[in-house]
Design an enzyme around this catalytic site. Structure first.
Site, short mmCIF file in Angstrom:
data_model
loop_
_atom_site.label_atom_id
_atom_site.label_comp_id
_atom_site.label_asym_id
_atom_site.label_seq_id
_atom_site.Cartn_x
_atom_site.Cartn_y
_atom_site.Cartn_z
CB SER A 137 -59.89 96.01 -31.84
OG SER A 137 -61.07 96.65 -31.44
CG HIS A 162 -58.26 92.81 -29.09
ND1 HIS A 162 -58.98 92.87 -27.92
CD2 HIS A 162 -58.93 93.57 -29.99
CE1 HIS A 162 -60.04 93.63 -28.10
NE2 HIS A 162 -60.03 94.07 -29.35
#
Length: 288
Positions: free
Chosen positions: A180, A232
């Site tokens: 991610s 993220h």
């Protein structure tokens, strides 16, 4: 008549010259689209292969049954952990930790810094892997076709590392795995590329709003349980700054002006604000 012929010839000459410039511009755009995307498919294959290896090592049927039966028993040793333990259809936490999952204590006190890199190639389950790989194909292939594999590889790998660093700093109670951070790095690079190459886009605000909405939705998903939003954010910031450094395009009209006589040529193919953004991004990357 002679004047009209001369004027006519001049008009034809200018038209022909303009046509050559347009042809050169179209040729450049055509060449930019000629990049063949092979790096992103290789990343996808590598992630899938690593997941298969992880499931082979996990070997659910041989583990003590403490939270139910294995899911997908017909898969043998590739069957998944009980849903109560891992609802994403994947291995156990102990297997992920054993094979390189990011754990704060082992990185800081166990001096296992290599986990900052290995964790981005591991996934918690089939659903986790599928979501990340579909996003990677959707985002990465277009970027690789436009900018080539070298720059996209640098952004992907360094963004994943940046996401791991922020995750290790703030997430200390669980194991973190997944690509991610690297994916958000590509999203961040797309945003900075749009900003620094602002003059070459026709529908600027539509592209900006669309990209910001996509980023916001993905960050919102990171608020759900068992999702590492620190990775993220770290990956996004890293990719955002790298985009200013690696994805700079010549300013609008530079190619056409470069085909003019020497006295009319534009000396630099980048705007002043592109240089400023490049310098600021380099400083922030080094500081980070």
């Amino acid at each position: 008549m002679g004047g009209e012929d001369l004027e006519s010839r001049g008009s034809k000459g200018r038209a022909g010259y303009a046509g050559r410039i347009a042809y050169n511009t179209d040729l450049l755009k055509f060449k930019e689209k000629r990049w063949t995307s092979w790096l992103i498919p290789m990343f996808v294959i590598a992630n899938v292969a690593v997941f298969v290896v992880v499931m082979f090592v996990n070997n659910c049927p041989e583990k003590p049954k403490v939270s139910g039966n294995c899911v997908g028993k017909f898969l043998g040793r590739f069957s998944f952990q009980p849903l109560r333990e891992n609802p994403l259809l994947g291995p156990s936490s102990s297997t992920l930790e054993k094979l390189g999952g990011l754990e704060w204590y082992k990185v800081v006190h166990g001096h296992e810094g290599w986990r900052l890199v290995t964790c981005m190639w591991l996934h918690a389950g089939v659903l986790h892997l599928l979501a990340n790989m579909l996003s990677l194909v959707f985002i990465g292939i277009r970027l690789e076709q436009q900018f080539g594999f070298v720059r996209i590889a640098i952004i992907y790998l360094i963004s994943g590392f940046g996401g791991s660093i922020l995750s290790a700093l703030f997430l200390r109670s669980s194991i973190s795995v997944g690509a991610s951070g690297a994916l958000f790095g590509l999203l961040g690079a797309m945003l900075s590329e749009l900003i620094t190459n602002w003059t070459i886009y026709s529908n600027k605000f539509a592209a900006l709003v669309t990209l910001v909405v996509i980023i916001a939705i993905n960050l919102a998903v990171g608020l759900l349980p068992h999702v590492d939003n620190y990775a993220h954010i770290g990956g996004f910031l890293t990719g955002f700054f790298l985009g200013f450094v690696l994805l700079v395009r010549p300013q609008f009209g530079w190619l056409e002006r470069n085909n003019l006589p020497p006295a009319s040529r534009k000396k630099s193919k980048y705007n002043a604000f592109q240089y400023i953004l490049w310098l600021i991004a380099v400083v922030l990357l080094i500081a980070g």
